[in-house]
Design a protein around this motif. Structure first.
Motif, mmCIF file in Angstrom:
data_model
loop_
_atom_site.group_PDB
_atom_site.id
_atom_site.type_symbol
_atom_site.label_atom_id
_atom_site.label_comp_id
_atom_site.label_asym_id
_atom_site.label_seq_id
_atom_site.Cartn_x
_atom_site.Cartn_y
_atom_site.Cartn_z
ATOM 1 N N SER A 180 44.622 24.743 71.030
ATOM 2 C CA SER A 180 44.021 24.250 69.784
ATOM 3 C C SER A 180 44.503 22.838 69.473
ATOM 4 C CB SER A 180 44.357 25.197 68.637
ATOM 5 O OG SER A 180 43.872 26.499 68.892
ATOM 6 N N ALA A 200 52.632 38.979 73.142
ATOM 7 C CA ALA A 200 51.964 38.352 71.998
ATOM 8 C C ALA A 200 52.414 36.908 71.817
ATOM 9 C CB ALA A 200 52.248 39.159 70.735
ATOM 10 N N LYS A 201 53.697 36.672 72.046
ATOM 11 C CA LYS A 201 54.213 35.306 71.917
ATOM 12 C C LYS A 201 53.581 34.380 72.953
ATOM 13 C CE LYS A 201 58.536 32.668 72.066
ATOM 14 N NZ LYS A 201 60.007 32.737 72.278
ATOM 15 N N HIS A 202 53.457 34.881 74.174
ATOM 16 C CA HIS A 202 52.846 34.067 75.235
ATOM 17 C C HIS A 202 51.393 33.747 74.903
ATOM 18 C CE1 HIS A 202 51.828 32.622 79.240
ATOM 19 N NE2 HIS A 202 50.810 33.466 79.242
ATOM 20 N N THR A 203 50.635 34.765 74.443
ATOM 21 C CA THR A 203 49.215 34.562 74.133
ATOM 22 C C THR A 203 49.034 33.602 72.967
ATOM 23 O OG1 THR A 203 48.746 36.803 74.920
ATOM 24 C CG2 THR A 203 47.074 35.744 73.555
ATOM 25 N N SER A 204 49.806 33.812 71.896
ATOM 26 C CA SER A 204 49.667 32.944 70.724
ATOM 27 C C SER A 204 50.113 31.519 71.037
ATOM 28 C CB SER A 204 50.481 33.511 69.557
ATOM 29 O OG SER A 204 51.846 33.617 69.911
ATOM 30 N N ALA A 205 51.174 31.379 71.839
ATOM 31 C CA ALA A 205 51.636 30.034 72.196
ATOM 32 C C ALA A 205 50.582 29.293 73.010
ATOM 33 C CB ALA A 205 52.947 30.128 72.977
ATOM 34 N N ARG A 206 49.946 30.010 73.911
ATOM 35 C CA ARG A 206 48.908 29.371 74.721
ATOM 36 C C ARG A 206 47.701 28.984 73.864
ATOM 37 N NH1 ARG A 206 46.524 31.651 80.442
ATOM 38 N NH2 ARG A 206 45.022 29.990 80.788
ATOM 39 N N ALA A 207 47.292 29.891 72.935
ATOM 40 C CA ALA A 207 46.161 29.580 72.059
ATOM 41 C C ALA A 207 46.488 28.403 71.135
ATOM 42 C CB ALA A 207 45.784 30.811 71.244
ATOM 43 N N GLY A 208 47.724 28.392 70.612
ATOM 44 C CA GLY A 208 48.123 27.289 69.743
ATOM 45 C C GLY A 208 48.160 25.960 70.472
ATOM 46 N N TYR A 209 48.664 25.976 71.690
ATOM 47 C CA TYR A 209 48.715 24.735 72.472
ATOM 48 C C TYR A 209 47.312 24.216 72.761
ATOM 49 C CZ TYR A 209 49.649 21.498 76.300
ATOM 50 O OH TYR A 209 49.698 20.386 77.095
#
Length: 696
Positions: A77, A66-75
């Motif tokens: 954005s 989840a951390k990897h997915t959210s970090a990638r989505a945040g970056y």
């Protein structure tokens, strides 16, 4: 399998046959080799594939995913959000071209241009029926599509007039959206305005062909021959499908007969070249649940030193029981690895700046989180790496000056006395309470017995053992701790950046249970830490690079050595752990020694001069050093049990006693000249020492 028959009078072929005694007459009938009634094995092995993927099985792996997915989505954005104005300008400039493309494609669709080639073909063939049929279809399509187009235009115009009257600001929003949409269709296909925020490097998917190609490249003749012949005749085959396993691929296969995973591990660099991966991605190993020819090849997406480590579970919460396994690091697949510190002595070796001290401090932090444990931390490097542990240490010292060595000497003399006391306590307990003659969790919990765990860490231990004056005594005490300490609840941990026979004496290196080898430079240091023969077996800490910080071979936990990356805990994080450990200890009532500002008492230690003098008879003028060592071993086997002639020489050197050639008789009665000590020199040294103590 069918029976194989071989005449006894002929030379046996490749298939084995039954042996015939020489004395027996030559039989005239063939001798059967394979028994058709031989029963099959009663055990059937099966391997079930997991129902849930690995990232759904545990909280840690799910959090990492989840951390990897959210970090990638945040970056992504943030990346695109910053460029939105520029995107808008580019798309607006391309909107006329997009409008033209839209009109052209709409016109083509409206007049059914896609079917024009079919109608032309019917005309060229002069097929009237086909042409009339296609013409009717076109007429129907044009009428329907024209109606849809007219309705869409009327509805769109009406909707625009409605917005202009009711909410003109929304009309601008729709207009802007329309312009940007036209700009999107006006982009060049090979040069889009909005590109990816994260540039992905495509890794080659692991397949059976690639695995076989890589195994062929290691140069093993049996493996190469098996691959060329197809593998079945040589026993080489894949035992399951290649699957995703954590951040990488896993392939299970049987190697040819006579080939072991160690043979592949020795050629790891060539294997990585065949797989077109970095060597830090490729980890061949055996399968402890299968036979010795089973290879488990795990190929990671990224090298181990480039993967993001999960947070240590005990960083913010948790309590430790030293009698149970504790998480301290992770393997190549980012799975947690546990270690059991109780009943073990520990050796850590590496070249400088590879994370040796961090690993030793991490093990001490684990001990600190058991409120029963008493901690002794000695930093001979003198840089204060153990400073965070001070609030929970019974004894603590950082430095290599003479006063620091004396402090450590007195502290270890206390442990020597504690060893003797504990041995007597355990000996006095009934068998029903102490059935294995060692400290148990129940005994450690009984404060009246004083059998709580004791953890001693010595960083740069070679400084102690090479000290001119106290080296022999310190080595003797530490050897005793290593041998007898584990059963008595005392954990000795020794770390050195120069693994050799002087830095890690044989009595310590040979009796340590847990061994951690970070990067070393040669096979000698490798085997001294991990045990003799490790390098030859493919267990090589020389393969680590200077970037593999905190990555080591761990031996002693489990049947086989394994590669582990220890959790990274820097000084500020260590202070947070110690603050929590201090609170636990205050509640338990275990704040002692240095944590209260108290130092070690000056306990009487080893009197080498006195013991040597006792071992030399009054009527003897001089005695060989090797004979003195044997007599000392008889006098105090627990202290001098492993001493040799050179140990005697080293121990007496600080007192100014030199060896010389001494004539004597061997056990066989032959005369010989060997190195020895004059009794008068020992007596004179004792006189000088006593005079110095009286003057002080």
């Amino acid at each position: 399998m069918t029976d194989t028959f071989v005449p006894a009078t002929t030379e046996p072929p490749d298939t084995p046959v039954l042996a015939v005694p020489e004395a027996a007459e030559t039989p005239s009938t063939p001798v059967p080799v394979d028994n058709p009634n031989l029963p099959k094995p009663g055990v059937v092995k099966e391997k079930r594939r997991p129902i849930l993927p690995a990232w759904l099985k545990g909280r840690t792996e799910f959090a990492a995913a989840a951390k990897h997915t959210s970090a990638r989505a945040g970056y992504a954005s943030l990346y695109h959000g910053l460029r939105l104005p520029w995107y808008s300008l580019q798309l607006t400039a391309m909107s006329p071209r997009g409008a033209c493309r839209f009109v052209a494609s709409t016109n083509r669709w409206l007049w059914d241009r896609e079917a024009a080639p079919l109608r032309d073909y019917a005309v060229r063939k002069e097929d009237v029926d086909d042409y009339l049929h296609l013409a009717r279809l076109r007429g129907n399509r044009v009428r329907l599509r024209g109606l849809v187009t007219v309705v869409a235009m009327i509805f769109g115009l009406g909707f625009a007039l409605f917005l202009y009257v009711i909410a003109p600001e929304f009309l601008w929003v729709f207009a802007a959206g329309g312009v940007l949409t036209l700009g999107y269709f006006g982009q060049q296909p090979d040069a889009p305005v909005i590109g990816p925020a994260v540039m992905r490097t495509e890794l080659q998917k692991l397949t059976g062909t690639i695995v076989l190609r890589a195994l062929d490249s290691i140069g093993n003749p049996k493996v190469s021959a098996a691959i060329k012949r197809g593998g079945d005749m040589d026993g080489m085959r894949f035992t399951s499908e290649i699957t995703r396993d954590g951040p990488g691929y896993r392939a299970d296969l049987d190697l040819p007969y006579g080939v072991t995973p160690d043979d592949v591990m020795e050629k790891r660099e060539q294997l990585a070249s065949g797989l077109r991966r970095k060597v830090g991605c490729v980890w061949p190993s055996g399968d402890e649940d299968e036979h010795e020819g089973r290879l488990v090849l795990w190929v990671g997406d990224k090298p181990m030193n480039e993967q993001s480590k999960p947070a240590w579970p005990l960083l913010k919460d948790g309590r430790v029981d030293l009698f149970k396994p504790v998480v301290f690091g992770n393997d190549q697949r980012m799975r947690w690895v546990e270690v059991t510190l109780m009943f073990a002595s520990i050796v850590i070796g590496a070249v400088p700046r590879m994370g040796k001290t961090f690993l030793l401090r991490l093990l001490m932090l684990i001990c600190a989180l058991d409120p029963r444990a008493v901690l002794l931390a000695f930093d001979l490097k003198g840089t204060g790496d153990f400073g965070a542990l001070e609030p929970v240490c019974h004894r603590y010292r950082a430095g290599e000056e003479d006063e620091d060595i004396e402090y450590i000497l007195h502290a270890l003399r206390e442990i020597k006395a504690e060893l003797r006391r504990r041995a007597k306590v355990i000996k006095s307990l009934p068998r029903s309470r102490c059935p294995e003659s060692k400290v148990t969790p129940a005994l450690a919990n009984d404060k009246s017995l004083g059998l709580h765990p004791i953890a001693i860490s010595i960083d740069e231990c070679q400084v102690l053992f090479e000290h001119d004056k106290y080296g022999a005594e310190l080595e003797s005490i530490c050897t005793d701790i290593t041998k007898r300490g584990p059963a008595l609840g005392i954990i000795g941990m020794y770390a050195t950046q120069r693994p050799d026979a002087k830095s890690l004496p044989t009595g310590i290196s040979a009796n340590a249970i847990l061994r951690f080898a970070l990067k070393v430079m040669g096979h000698t240091a490798n085997d001294l830490i991990l045990s003799t023969g490790a390098y030859k077996s493919g267990i090589r800490a020389t393969m680590f690079s200077r970037r593999d910080l905190g990555i080591c071979w761990m031996a002693g936990e489990g049947d086989e050595p394994r590669i582990v990356s220890s959790a990274f805990i820097d000084a500020p994080k260590a202070e947070l752990v110690v603050a929590r450990a201090r609170k636990m200890r205050e509640d338990y009532g275990n704040i002692t020694g240095h944590a209260l500002g108290e130092g070690p008492a000056k306990v009487a230690g080893l009197d080498v001069l006195g013991d040597v003098l006792k071992s030399i008879g009054v009527d003897e003028k001089a005695v060989w050093c090797e004979r003195i060592a044997a007599r000392l071993a008889d006098l105090r086997p627990d202290v001098y049990g492993e001493w040799k002639g050179e140990n005697v020489t080293t121990a007496l050197k600080p007192w100014g006693i030199k060896t010389g050639q001494v004539w004597g008789q061997t056990d066989e009665g032959e005369g010989a000249n060997r190195r020895g000590i004059q009794r008068a020199d020992i007596a004179a040294a004792i006189t000088r020492r006593d005079a110095d103590r009286s003057a002080a």
